[in-house]
Design a protein around this motif. Structure first.
Motif: not given
Length: 421
Positions: A408-421
């Motif tokens: 969950e914390a990882e996904k928060i970071l990805f959403e904040h920085f606009g990172v797509e897998a």
């Protein structure tokens, strides 16, 4: 395409820079790196530069990408591997290649292959050895930590015991025995404990030593004796600095039996010598810690080697089976790689974090390579969250998970920085 990467040019000469990757060959694969945790072995590489056995002698002109505990997504597949791998697949990788006797390894030896980068090229030998593995987990960080966990698992499998009836060797730690994890409150020690309390061949008792009360307290918080007891393992944390006689004190815990398996997690002479003194009959001591000093030595009781069948060995790294086991157990929730992590940062934090790794308290430093972010301790999230909404969200996510990093914390970071897998 361009990549941004941390490269080693020489002793303590790490540089974050952007450069062009070549087109992949038919037997190569291009990947997007999402996470890369920092290993103490990389610090040792940076300290030794060309003197390191895995480092090429031309790194001053052909620098290597550092980082070997990484995971990400496949972007482009060479013709040779198109039946096996597809763009968009998540991957984990085993860096202990040992290809045709070569010491070459990602994070140490390759110009275009390593973890501290945004994109890299995986060479043919990795796929030929089966060291690139599809990964289906919810988070990338657990795949990154699969590599250090595989080292811990490899340590357990690497120990051995004998009998007096024949010359057969019993591989692995002794079932229902006593295990000591000396200096075991660091990230790798926690990995040892997490695996040891639940695996099939588990012991009756694991004793973990350290000389820092704060580290012992955190270890007991993230891997509790109560949790171990649920699996039938007695887990004891001990501060040997507070023992008048550590050898006698540790032996007393086992009622004088000694320790069937000992993992030495620190390259410190008195620690090694203490561990040698508390081995049980047919005990196995695994010197797990890798020293930077190639002349490091300690006194070992050779009388006991001869008469009481003491075994001394060292394991480093894991193999493919160990990594598969690590990822399978993590996905099933049987082990928690997150217990290793105490700090999180972006690609811009890797140089300083690597060069100063022994000076930074806590456990694993986990980095995400697709964005910039200062290296930040999880325990600081709450205070930072008072003024920064991102850290407030991260703090809440970690507190839901006993203070541990999470998917969950990882996904928060990805959403904040606009990172797509």
């Amino acid at each position: 395409m361009k990549t941004k990467a941390v490269r080693l040019y020489g002793t303590r000469d790490l540089r974050l820079e952007e450069f062009e990757l070549p087109e992949i060959k038919d037997d190569e694969i291009l990947v997007k790196v999402m996470s890369d945790s920092i290993c103490m072995s990389t610090y040792k590489l940076a300290e030794q530069g060309k003197k390191h056995k895995r480092a090429p002698q031309n790194i001053d002109t052909n620098p290597v990408i550092i980082g070997h505990e990484f995971a990400g997504v496949i972007v482009e597949v060479g013709e040779k591997w198109k039946d096996q791998f597809k763009p968009g697949m998540k991957f984990a990788q085993q860096p202990a290649l040992n290809y045709k006797g070569s010491l070459a390894s990602p994070g140490y030896s390759y110009e275009f292959f390593g973890g501290a980068c945004t994109y890299c090229i995986i060479p043919h030998e990795v796929m030929e050895l089966g060291c690139l593995m599809p990964y289906d987990g919810d988070s990338f960080f657990e795949a990154s930590l699969g590599e250090p966990m595989s080292c811990c698992i490899g340590g357990y499998h690497g120990n051995y015991h004998t009998n007096k009836r024949n010359h057969d060797l019993a591989g692995g730690t002794k079932a229902d025995g006593n295990i000591l994890v000396a200096g075991g409150c660091g990230p790798m020690g926690l990995g040892m404990i997490s695996y040891g309390i639940q695996f099939e061949n588990r012991p009756k008792r694991i004793v973990v030593t350290d000389i820092d009360d704060a580290k012992l307290a955190r270890a007991a918080e993230v891997i509790t004796p109560e949790k171990a007891a649920e699996n039938g393992v007695e887990l004891i944390y001990v501060n040997t600095a507070k023992m008048e006689d550590p050898v006698a004190g540790l032996m007393a815990i086992t009622d004088g039996h000694g320790y069937d398996d000992v993992f030495v997690m620190l390259p410190i002479k008195p620690v090694v010598e203490m561990c040698d003194k508390i081995l049980a009959f047919d005990g196995c001591m695994n010197f797990f810690a890798g020293p930077t000093d190639n002349q490091f030595s300690a006194e070992i009781n050779m009388y006991n080697v001869h008469y009481t069948s003491s075994h001394i060995l060292g394991t480093t790294g894991g193999n493919n089976d160990d990594l598969i086991e690590a990822n399978t157990l993590a996905a099933a929730g049987k082990i928690e790689p997150a217990v290793m992590v105490t700090h999180v940062g972006g690609i811009d934090s890797i140089v300083d974090a690597t060069l100063n790794l022994p000076k930074i308290p806590g456990g694993k430093k986990l980095t995400y390579t697709q964005f910039d972010m200062p290296l930040t301790a999880i325990e600081d999230f709450e205070e930072l969250g008072k003024t920064d909404p991102l850290f407030a969200k991260l703090d809440a996510a970690c507190k839901k998970n006993r203070g541990l990093w999470s998917a969950e914390a990882e996904k928060i970071l990805f959403e904040h920085f606009g990172v797509e897998a």
